[in-house]
Design a protein around this motif. Structure first.
Motif, PDB file in Angstrom:
ATOM      1  N   VAL A 125      -3.368   3.667  -8.442  1.00 19.88           N
ATOM      2  CA  VAL A 125      -4.239   4.712  -7.888  1.00 19.88           C
ATOM      3  C   VAL A 125      -3.516   6.049  -7.783  1.00 19.88           C
ATOM      4  O   VAL A 125      -4.010   7.072  -8.281  1.00 19.88           O
ATOM      5  CB  VAL A 125      -4.802   4.282  -6.523  1.00 19.88           C
TER       6      VAL A 125
ATOM      7  N   PHE B 240      -3.396   3.668  -0.066  1.00 22.12           N
ATOM      8  CA  PHE B 240      -4.143   2.967  -1.108  1.00 22.12           C
ATOM      9  C   PHE B 240      -3.413   1.682  -1.438  1.00 22.12           C
ATOM     10  O   PHE B 240      -2.214   1.690  -1.716  1.00 22.12           O
ATOM     11  CB  PHE B 240      -4.265   3.818  -2.377  1.00 22.12           C
TER      12      PHE B 240
ATOM     13  N   TRP C 275      -6.180  -2.182  -5.761  1.00 27.29           N
ATOM     14  CA  TRP C 275      -7.156  -1.408  -6.533  1.00 27.29           C
ATOM     15  C   TRP C 275      -6.768  -1.319  -8.015  1.00 27.29           C
ATOM     16  O   TRP C 275      -7.609  -1.078  -8.875  1.00 27.29           O
ATOM     17  CB  TRP C 275      -7.313  -0.015  -5.950  1.00 27.29           C
TER      18      TRP C 275
ATOM     19  N   SER D 109       0.860  -1.182   0.000  1.00 31.50           N
ATOM     20  CA  SER D 109       0.000   0.000   0.000  1.00 31.50           C
ATOM     21  C   SER D 109       0.892   1.226   0.000  1.00 31.50           C
ATOM     22  O   SER D 109       2.026   1.186   0.482  1.00 31.50           O
ATOM     23  CB  SER D 109      -0.886   0.016   1.247  1.00 31.50           C
TER      24      SER D 109
END
Length: 183
Positions: free
Chosen positions: A151, A48, A52, A36
């Motif tokens: 992201v 994030f 994702w 992350s």
């Protein structure tokens, strides 16, 4: 190349990128977990997950290639375009891909000040080049995805693209206005 051929290429590229990101995430999962990234690398700000990217990267690729398709071929289904227009799109994509890769490499090597200068340098560059276009955003995001996930580069790319669009359009408008005023 015509619109139908470009559509097939769009399908292949999106599928290839989807398989690539899913493979990278599976490898990360089995080798220590999916990383992350915190916004602005600040531990106090939200993080994030690179996971994702499994959704964002294929959808972003499909959408940006659609925008490139529309800008090159318009709405005519059987239209074909000279290779020069597609070549210009490829040059823009390649330049931003190399920029994103260099930015990722410099960040990995802990040259964070250089990374900041590079990002700020995009704004003056945006005066002369239309770096707000989809091919530039796609190259930028793909160049940084391995290091930062999808992201954060997407968010940064959209913000820089909006600022560059504002500079590109407003300065051209001011120059045009001054020319009319002096004539």
């Amino acid at each position: 190349m015509n619109a139908k051929q470009f559509f097939k290429i769009r399908l292949y590229i999106t599928a290839l990128l989807a398989i690539s990101i899913w493979t990278l995430l599976a490898w990360n999962h089995f080798h220590g977990g999916i990383p992350s990234h915190h916004i602005l690398a600040d531990e106090e700000l939200p993080a994030f997950s690179n996971g994702w990217g499994a959704l964002l990267l294929p959808m972003l690729t499909w959408f940006l290639l659609y925008r490139i398709h529309k800008s090159v071929f318009g709405s005519k289904p059987g239209a074909s375009q000279p290779p020069k227009i597609l070549l210009n799109k490829l040059y823009g994509f390649t330049a931003s891909l190399v920029f994103g890769i260099l930015l990722s490499v410099f960040f990995t090597l802990a040259y964070t000040q250089l990374c900041g200068y590079m990002l700020l340098g995009l704004l003056p560059l945006g005066i002369f080049f239309p770096i707000y276009r989809p091919e530039y955003l796609l190259g930028f995001v793909l160049g940084m995805t391995f290091t930062f996930g999808a992201v954060l580069p997407t968010g940064i790319g959209i913000i820089i693209g909006m600022l560059a669009f504002g500079l590109f359009v407003s300065l051209r408008y001011i120059i045009h206005f001054l020319r009319l005023k002096s004539a």
